[in-house]
Design a protein around this motif. Structure first.
Motif, mmCIF file in Angstrom:
data_model
loop_
_atom_site.group_PDB
_atom_site.id
_atom_site.type_symbol
_atom_site.label_atom_id
_atom_site.label_comp_id
_atom_site.label_asym_id
_atom_site.label_seq_id
_atom_site.Cartn_x
_atom_site.Cartn_y
_atom_site.Cartn_z
ATOM 1 N N ASP A 57 0.767 -0.858 -0.287
ATOM 2 C CA ASP A 57 -0.090 -0.417 -0.135
ATOM 3 C C ASP A 57 0.681 1.212 0.100
ATOM 4 O O ASP A 57 0.325 2.881 0.140
ATOM 5 C CB ASP A 57 -0.930 -0.279 1.408
ATOM 6 N N ARG A 101 5.720 0.631 7.725
ATOM 7 C CA ARG A 101 4.687 -0.519 8.244
ATOM 8 C C ARG A 101 5.935 -1.401 9.360
ATOM 9 O O ARG A 101 6.777 -0.304 9.375
ATOM 10 C CB ARG A 101 5.088 -2.371 7.438
ATOM 11 N N ALA A 138 -3.955 -12.396 9.188
ATOM 12 C CA ALA A 138 -3.450 -10.810 9.141
ATOM 13 C C ALA A 138 -2.017 -10.543 9.375
ATOM 14 O O ALA A 138 -0.475 -10.104 9.867
ATOM 15 C CB ALA A 138 -4.136 -10.757 10.531
ATOM 16 N N THR A 167 0.966 -4.671 11.071
ATOM 17 C CA THR A 167 0.504 -3.214 9.803
ATOM 18 C C THR A 167 -0.858 -3.957 10.096
ATOM 19 O O THR A 167 -1.514 -2.551 10.360
ATOM 20 C CB THR A 167 0.964 -2.866 9.242
ATOM 21 N N SER A 168 -1.454 -4.558 9.537
ATOM 22 C CA SER A 168 -3.013 -4.563 9.052
ATOM 23 C C SER A 168 -3.611 -4.340 11.061
ATOM 24 O O SER A 168 -4.787 -3.942 10.503
ATOM 25 C CB SER A 168 -3.644 -5.692 8.238
ATOM 26 N N ARG A 212 -3.703 -1.104 11.913
ATOM 27 C CA ARG A 212 -4.633 -0.324 11.366
ATOM 28 C C ARG A 212 -6.524 -0.657 11.678
ATOM 29 O O ARG A 212 -7.051 0.109 10.708
ATOM 30 C CB ARG A 212 -4.479 0.019 9.134
ATOM 31 N N SER A 213 -6.450 -1.508 11.802
ATOM 32 C CA SER A 213 -7.855 -2.174 11.853
ATOM 33 C C SER A 213 -8.405 -2.220 13.720
ATOM 34 O O SER A 213 -7.804 -2.482 14.293
ATOM 35 C CB SER A 213 -8.477 -3.291 11.747
ATOM 36 N N THR A 235 -8.295 2.726 10.016
ATOM 37 C CA THR A 235 -8.835 2.537 8.979
ATOM 38 C C THR A 235 -10.229 3.238 8.937
ATOM 39 O O THR A 235 -10.646 2.016 9.455
ATOM 40 C CB THR A 235 -7.977 1.765 7.174
ATOM 41 N N ALA A 241 -10.498 -8.805 11.394
ATOM 42 C CA ALA A 241 -9.070 -7.910 11.085
ATOM 43 C C ALA A 241 -9.324 -9.090 12.778
ATOM 44 O O ALA A 241 -8.299 -9.223 13.274
ATOM 45 C CB ALA A 241 -9.518 -6.974 11.321
#
Length: 901
Positions: free
Chosen positions: A329, A333, A372, A387-388, A391-392, A426, A436
């Motif tokens: 993206d 990260r 994830a 990272t993901s 962000r959730s 996000t 997530a």
């Protein structure tokens, strides 16, 4: 490039060469420092004119002085200092000197062939002479530079970095002296936080020697290299400066008006650099970094005409490696260190890393590992890209919940990062957030098995035994087989068999902790902090406890044989390990040790790494533990009694908590609590079992890889059979097909040994190299959130250590016990041998880029510099905590309060 190197090889280098004629391929002839200066000159950087006295000259001078490779370093040093320089070499040196101008002042610097390299900076280990004027002074300075190759500190430094003593050689750089108005050092990456493209500049009036030697507290500026914005400035007192003396040499000028300076420092009017000079230096640093393609440690000076001069550049050797670029993206990260979560600071071998990558990839594809998570290899350690999850909303909550159990220290670091706008939540649908969150939780299939284990623990334990038998069958490989078939076997187990087998033995332990959590929920305020932990003492089914008790029983058997006791307590463990391998230990000792290793020989320190020898291969650690058990005189301290008491205390505490619940909420409530705690004790001890079975499998895989290594070594594809563990499976296959892997294996082993010396490992690492924990501590210091009563200084080398202080004013004859905190006014290179055993460093003077700070980072010891009156406020024997990232030193005053000091 190869053609250029070939042309250079066909063009012999003499005793003296102009820096303008030096290139990057000439390290064997001119050393690291001169080679770097040649590269800078060729790129048009502002480097002072000069020449290099080559290693050819050193070799001839050493031969003429009668230097012998086998003689002590001190004797070699004495010969080089006292022997006259061969006449023709002296003529060449003086001719080059005359070419710079008549009796022009010069700086004379050592340039060793192992200096200023990516793996070792050699900062301050060899001699430099400034403002050298006249032929005789120049020849004397060159001889002294040669001799400095054999100073104790340089010899010790090479030994500590695994660099051979006699293959090394030395050249000498002679450059036009810069009569600096201001001088200093800059790192083109932040040496404390690791953040790339953030330039840190230390500056002080006069020559740079005052700064690098730690004799002055400098001004410091932190600059965003991309924008030129000055992010932070900290002004030092600058109470001393070094200036050249007419006719040669230097002198120290001291400023006495400290009160006036302190006042001026506060109103920001006494910086020795203007903002434009700071930005200009940062731009020069960026050019140098781009030239070399990696962060640089640059020494610079600003001459009377205002021009910037670069007098030295070398790689920054202490930065933790960057993650491989991930452009999913395009944003930042975050990587959490899985190795540290396993309690492992040392690197993993390439084969160990490859095994975990295969297992991780296969688990993810099979749905056993949350999507994830994505594994990454950084600095030869295992990291997980989180990272993901960050962000959730659901992912962040699940990750923090998991870390509270796995590693409480990571919770604060992750929470700090959550405030970073680059990791802001996000906008996502509730369904995406739920997914997530589930991504940070165990898979649903495992949840069902855990519930079954909660209902019927006995049946769950029986299923574990069945899974054990199935795994044992998988681990059999009928002989004889080829090396390629062995690699197929290893790969199949890693990708398809081991992870599912380990998952099958997880439910009982998970069920035990669910019951414990239920009990905690039911008890609430009726249970005090730590009481439920008492319930988990002396648990049954704990394979680690069972192993320790078996080792104690082994010691009691050996204790009955006096000859075995004398042997085990009277010889070094490594020697005894060799005797065990030869079968020459006393019979009682040999038999007892063999029986223990037959059951537990698959284990090891750092055992999750396939490349690490098992106890059955090297039992020195176990022999040392047995020797310590034999010294245990108090029977009440015996492990079996301690375990029995722990189990009795746990049962008593469980009964007490159940009774407390019954009195407060009724008998039924008390029975439910008692049932929950009983079920927790029945299976929570299985927590160690999945890893135990994993290590059983790893021992089998390691044995198969050793046989592959023997095949490769016999064919001459690798040097020794254990080199197979510095390869991965694909490379081993290529070797079996005929490829020569000796060069690759040698380079990998050097990288591994280099990482073995690294002592500070980022717990949470960003893609720009930022060590989040270090950045958090630095920000805490900047916002004055330091612990009350802490001594504040400048952070110089990250890490936190608590230990006894040793105040040392003179390194000559100083004694420093391993782990003691070295407290000193300042350091120069003569202090370096003390760094090898120091637990941390505290200096009254110096900045984060002074010599002491640079070497502290190389050795991985926490360091705080610029601590006012540290040697007066800290006394030898004080217990102090040094936080090298926050820049604080805290003295434990509890003894003083109790009248103990």
């Amino acid at each position: 490039m190869a053609e250029r190197a070939e042309r250079r090889a066909s063009r012999p280098v003499g005793t003296v060469i102009s820096l303008a004629g030096v290139d990057a391929h000439m390290v064997p002839e001119v050393g690291g420092k001169a080679a770097n200066l040649g590269v800078l000159l060729a790129a048009g950087m502002p480097v002072p004119r000069g020449f290099c006295v080559t290693t050819v000259a050193y070799g001839r001078a050493a031969a003429a002085a009668g230097v012998q490779p086998s003689e002590p370093a001190e004797q070699t040093r004495g010969r080089l200092e006292s022997a006259p320089m061969p006449g023709d070499i002296a003529e060449d040196v003086l001719a080059a000197y005359a070419g710079l101008g008549e009796d022009i002042p010069v700086a004379v610097r050592s340039s060793a062939t192992a200096e200023d390299l990516p793996e070792a900076s050699f900062a301050g280990q060899l001699d430099t002479y400034l403002n050298v004027v006249g032929p005789d002074s120049l020849l004397d300075a060159v001889r002294r530079c040669w001799a400095s190759l054999w100073r104790d500190r340089a010899v010790a430094y090479r030994a500590d970095h695994g660099i051979g003593q006699h293959p090394i050689s030395i050249a000498v750089v002679v450059q036009e002296m810069v009569d600096a108005e201001v001088a200093g050092v800059m790192f083109t990456a932040n040496p404390l936080t690791g953040r790339r493209r953030e330039t840190v500049i230390d500056a002080a009036p006069g020559l740079g020697e005052a700064l690098v030697s730690g004799a002055v507290n400098p001004d410091q500026f932190t600059v965003d290299a991309a924008t030129g914005a000055i992010l932070q400035r900290s002004l030092g007192d600058k109470r001393a400066e070094i200036r050249p003396v007419p006719g040669g040499g230097t002198r120290v000028l001291r400023r006495q008006d400290g009160a006036r300076q302190d006042s001026a420092r506060q109103d920001g009017q006494q910086a020795c650099l203007t903002d434009e000079q700071v930005r200009s230096l940062a731009r020069v640093g960026t050019r140098v970094e781009e030239l070399y393609g990696e962060p640089q440690d640059v020494e610079w000076a600003i001459a009377a005409d205002g021009g910037i001069r670069v007098v030295q550049s070398r790689p920054v050797t202490t930065l933790f490696p960057l993650p491989e670029p991930d452009n999913r993206d395009g944003g930042a990260r975050a990587y959490l260190c899985a190795s540290l979560l396993q309690g492992l600071t040392r690197p993993l071998t390439p084969m160990g890393l490859a095994s975990f990558t295969l297992m991780s990839d296969s688990s993810r594809s099979a749905g056993n590992e949350p999507a994830a998570y994505r594994s990454a290899q950084i600095g030869m350690r295992m990291y997980v890209d989180v990272t993901s999850l960050l962000r959730s909303k659901g992912g962040r909550r699940g990750l923090l919940r998991a870390m509270k159990v796995a590693d409480a220290r990571s919770v604060d670091v992750l929470a700090y990062l959550a405030a970073d706008p680059r990791f802001a939540l996000t906008k996502a649908s509730k369904l995406a957030s739920l997914k997530a969150g589930l991504g940070a939780s165990p898979p649903f299939g495992l949840v069902g098995q855990v519930l079954r284990a909660m209902v019927n623990p006995a049946a769950a334990l029986e299923r574990v035994r069945e899974a054990d038998h199935e795994l044992d069958r998988m681990l059999l490989l009928p002989e004889p087989v080829s090396g390629a078939r062995r690699l197929d076997f290893v790969e199949r187990l890693l990708t398809k068999e081991i992870a599912p087998a380990v998952m099958r033995v997880l439910p009982p332990a998970a069920a035990g902790y669910v019951w414990l959590g239920l009990a905690r929920l039911l008890l609430g305020r009726f249970a005090q902090a730590g009481e439920l932990q008492t319930v988990l003492r002396g648990l049954p089914h704990n394979v680690t406890t069972e192993m320790d008790l078996e080792l104690w029983r082994t010691a009691t058997l050996i204790r009955e044989d006096p000859e075995s006791v004398r042997t085990l307590t009277g010889e070094e463990p490594q020697i005894l390990a060799g005797r065990y391998a030869d079968g020459t230990l006393p019979a009682a000792c040999q038999g007892a040790l063999r029986a223990f290793l037959a059951r537990y020989g698959h284990r090891a320190v750092a055992e999750i790494d396939l490349g690490v020898p098992r106890w059955s291969e090297d039992p020195a650690h176990i022999i040392n533990a047995l020797a310590n058990y034999l010294k245990l005189a108090d029977p009440e301290l015996a492990p079996d009694r301690a375990f029995r008491r722990a189990a009795e205390n746990a049962e008593a505490k469980a009964a007490e908590l159940a009774a407390r619940a019954a009195r407060s909420r009724g008998r039924l409530f008390g029975r439910i609590v008692a049932h929950s705690l009983r079920r927790a004790r029945e299976t929570a001890g299985m927590r160690e079992y999945p890893k135990f079975r994993l290590i059983v499998a790893f021992a089998v895989l390691r044995h198969q890889l050793q046989l592959v290594g023997e095949e490769l070594a016999d064919a001459g594809r690798i040097q020794v059979s254990d080199d197979v563990f510095v390869l991965d499976l694909t490379e081993a296959r290529v070797g079996l097909r005929g490829a020569d892997l000796r060069g690759l294996a040698a380079e990998r082993r050097r990288s591994y040994q280099r990482e073995m010396r690294r002592r500070h490992i980022p717990r949470l690492l960003l893609s720009d190299g930022t060590d989040v924990e270090a950045a958090m501590a630095a920000q805490s210091r900047a916002s004055s959130d330091a612990e009350p009563g802490a001594l504040a200084g400048a952070p110089a080398s990250a890490g936190t250590v608590t230990g006894k202080a040793r105040v040392v004013l003179d390194p000559a004859g100083a004694h420093l016990e391993p782990g003691e905190i070295l407290v000193t006014p300042s350091t120069d290179p003569g202090w370096t041998p003390l760094f090898m055993t120091a637990g941390a460093l505290v200096m009254e003077m110096g900045g984060p880029i002074s010599h002491g700070a640079v070497v502290a980072r190389e050795y991985g010891i926490p360091a705080v510099v610029g601590v006012p009156d540290a040697t007066l406020r800290i006394r030898t024997g004080d217990t102090v905590t040094v936080d090298g990232a926050a820049g604080t030193v805290v003295i434990d005053t509890s003894l003083e309060a109790d009248g103990g000091r």
